[in-house]
Enzyme design. Structure first.
Site, PDB file in Angstrom:
ATOM      1  N   MET A 187     -37.590 -23.045 -63.474  1.00 31.21           N
ATOM      2  CA  MET A 187     -36.445 -22.766 -64.339  1.00 31.21           C
ATOM      3  C   MET A 187     -36.908 -22.761 -65.804  1.00 31.21           C
ATOM      4  SD  MET A 187     -33.121 -24.290 -62.481  1.00 31.21           S
ATOM      5  CE  MET A 187     -33.283 -25.982 -62.978  1.00 31.21           C
ATOM      6  N   GLY A 239     -46.688 -30.296 -65.271  1.00 30.70           N
ATOM      7  CA  GLY A 239     -46.312 -30.381 -63.854  1.00 30.70           C
ATOM      8  C   GLY A 239     -46.239 -28.981 -63.243  1.00 30.70           C
ATOM      9  N   HIS A 240     -45.580 -28.044 -63.960  1.00 27.20           N
ATOM     10  CA  HIS A 240     -45.534 -26.659 -63.465  1.00 27.20           C
ATOM     11  C   HIS A 240     -46.935 -26.062 -63.406  1.00 27.20           C
ATOM     12  CE1 HIS A 240     -41.432 -26.999 -65.396  1.00 27.20           C
ATOM     13  NE2 HIS A 240     -41.114 -26.563 -64.185  1.00 27.20           N
ATOM     14  N   GLN A 274     -26.995 -24.244 -59.079  1.00 26.09           N
ATOM     15  CA  GLN A 274     -27.459 -25.588 -58.711  1.00 26.09           C
ATOM     16  C   GLN A 274     -27.052 -26.646 -59.734  1.00 26.09           C
ATOM     17  OE1 GLN A 274     -31.744 -24.204 -58.838  1.00 26.09           O
ATOM     18  NE2 GLN A 274     -32.087 -26.300 -59.500  1.00 26.09           N
ATOM     19  N   GLY A 303     -43.088 -29.029 -56.544  1.00 25.48           N
ATOM     20  CA  GLY A 303     -43.493 -30.369 -56.937  1.00 25.48           C
ATOM     21  C   GLY A 303     -42.917 -31.420 -55.994  1.00 25.48           C
ATOM     22  N   GLU A 304     -43.728 -32.424 -55.696  1.00 25.92           N
ATOM     23  CA  GLU A 304     -43.236 -33.524 -54.847  1.00 25.92           C
ATOM     24  C   GLU A 304     -42.223 -34.386 -55.585  1.00 25.92           C
ATOM     25  OE1 GLU A 304     -46.783 -35.486 -53.468  1.00 25.92           O
ATOM     26  OE2 GLU A 304     -47.180 -33.912 -51.995  1.00 25.92           O
ATOM     27  N   LYS A 305     -42.195 -34.284 -56.921  1.00 19.18           N
ATOM     28  CA  LYS A 305     -41.210 -35.078 -57.673  1.00 19.18           C
ATOM     29  C   LYS A 305     -39.789 -34.794 -57.160  1.00 19.18           C
ATOM     30  CE  LYS A 305     -39.908 -34.001 -61.948  1.00 19.18           C
ATOM     31  NZ  LYS A 305     -38.435 -33.863 -61.940  1.00 19.18           N
ATOM     32  N   GLN A 340     -35.559 -31.888 -52.592  1.00 21.02           N
ATOM     33  CA  GLN A 340     -35.592 -30.420 -52.718  1.00 21.02           C
ATOM     34  C   GLN A 340     -36.699 -29.834 -51.839  1.00 21.02           C
ATOM     35  OE1 GLN A 340     -35.203 -28.013 -56.428  1.00 21.02           O
ATOM     36  NE2 GLN A 340     -37.432 -27.905 -56.369  1.00 21.02           N
TER      37      GLN A 340
HETATM   38  O1  PAF Z   1     -37.354 -27.096 -59.033  1.00 21.69           O
HETATM   39  C1  PAF Z   1     -36.866 -26.201 -59.733  1.00 21.69           C
HETATM   40  O2  PAF Z   1     -37.300 -25.912 -60.863  1.00 21.69           O
HETATM   41  C2  PAF Z   1     -35.683 -25.410 -59.198  1.00 21.69           C
HETATM   42  O3  PAF Z   1     -34.830 -26.229 -58.466  1.00 21.69           O
HETATM   43  C3  PAF Z   1     -36.087 -24.168 -58.413  1.00 21.69           C
HETATM   44  C4  PAF Z   1     -36.877 -24.527 -57.159  1.00 21.69           C
HETATM   45  C5  PAF Z   1     -36.902 -23.243 -59.289  1.00 21.69           C
HETATM   46  C6  PAF Z   1     -34.834 -23.415 -57.939  1.00 21.69           C
HETATM   47  O4  PAF Z   1     -34.055 -23.004 -59.024  1.00 21.69           O
END
Ligand code: PAF
Length: 280
Positions: free
Chosen positions: A29, A35-36, A60, A146-148, A152
């Site tokens: 997002m 982390g990304h 979400q 991410g496991e954080k 999810q």
């Molecule tokens: O983890 C995130 O950044 C979001 O929940 C994702 C997986 C990109 C879905 O919008």
């Protein structure tokens, strides 16, 4: 790096990349941090091409205020992805992802509604729906999460298994600041005092893990975590769950198999989450 804002553009870019072999996907997002970039690095290790998506998914978010406040740092994000060697980035607008009249949702009916999903109704439905859409648009070979975002990741694994989605899902360990705080785009919104207080989540979880490793029960671990968080006046605990990692059913007694510990707390307006998984 190709910058694609429409579905035909990203589909054409991915078709070109396929000539070089497999494609790894990192969905985000935006407001990218290390982390990304760990997800991107892992994807780049496994695949000749990496595609990233940046889309702040409205479905979400429970509160409109939270959606509005979500940090948007597009130029910096693009620069980071380019520097990391990402081949293409997809930055759709909301109308592309949710066309007029859209009514189809994807929901893991049990996992989405328990624990964190109970506190944030609709959140995991929004995640599963948008991830399904992004998977269908990009059609990667593998995707990295991410496991954080522990629940999810479990929701996405369940969804992919249930819907026979031919994409390998990889969890990547949480990246932390030197003081233990899990990196998150939300950290940018913390007031200085809250940023200083926030490592309590990692500290408390670490203590809870130790209780379980020493043979203590989930109830004892929970009490330890609660009392550590209570010592930090700026933290308002929202959720604390100690679950069997395979089922997400709350653990009763000592750990006999892999266990997930999940915590969420507010620091001012900002909700932070953290997680640990242990195999005793
Ligand atoms: O983890 C995130 O950044 C979001 O929940 C994702 C997986 C990109 C879905 O919008």
């Amino acid at each position: 790096m190709k910058i694609c804002r429409t579905i035909p553009e990203i589909r054409a870019a991915v078709a070109d990349l396929r000539a070089a072999g497999s494609v790894g996907l990192v969905t985000t997002m935006g407001a990218l941090h290390d982390g990304h970039m760990a997800l991107v690095a892992r994807a780049a290790k496994d695949h000749p091409s990496v595609v990233a998506t940046i889309f702040v998914n409205p479905t979400q978010f429970g509160e409109a205020a939270d959606l509005d406040a979500y940090p948007r740092t597009e130029d910096a994000d693009i620069a980071m992805l380019r520097a990391a060697g990402v081949s293409a980035v997809f930055l759709p607008d909301v109308a592309a992802i949710y066309p007029d009249g859209a009514e189809t949702i994807v929901e893991t009916t049990r996992l989405a509604r328990i624990l964190h999903g109970g506190v944030r109704p609709g959140h995991f439905r929004g995640v599963a729906t948008v991830v399904t859409k992004l998977f269908n648009i990009v059609q990667p070979d593998a995707a990295y999460f991410g496991e954080k975002d522990y629940q999810q990741l479990a929701v996405i694994r369940r969804m992919v298994t249930d819907l026979h989605v031919p994409i390998a899902i990889h969890g990547v360990p949480t990246v932390r600041a030197a003081d233990g705080l899990a990196l998150s785009s939300r950290n940018l919104r913390l007031a200085a005092e809250d940023r200083a207080a926030a490592p309590v989540l990692h500290r408390a979880l670490t203590q809870g893990v130790q209780v379980l490793r020493d043979g203590g029960t989930a109830q004892e671990a929970e009490a330890t975590i609660r009392s550590e968080v209570a010592r930090e006046a700026r933290a308002a605990l929202e959720g604390l769950d100690i679950v069997a990692a395979d089922t997400f059913i709350p653990l009763d007694g000592p750990a006999t198999g892999p266990v997930g510990l999940m915590i969420s707390a507010r620091f001012g307006e900002v909700l932070l989450i953290d997680q640990k998984e242990i195999t005793p």
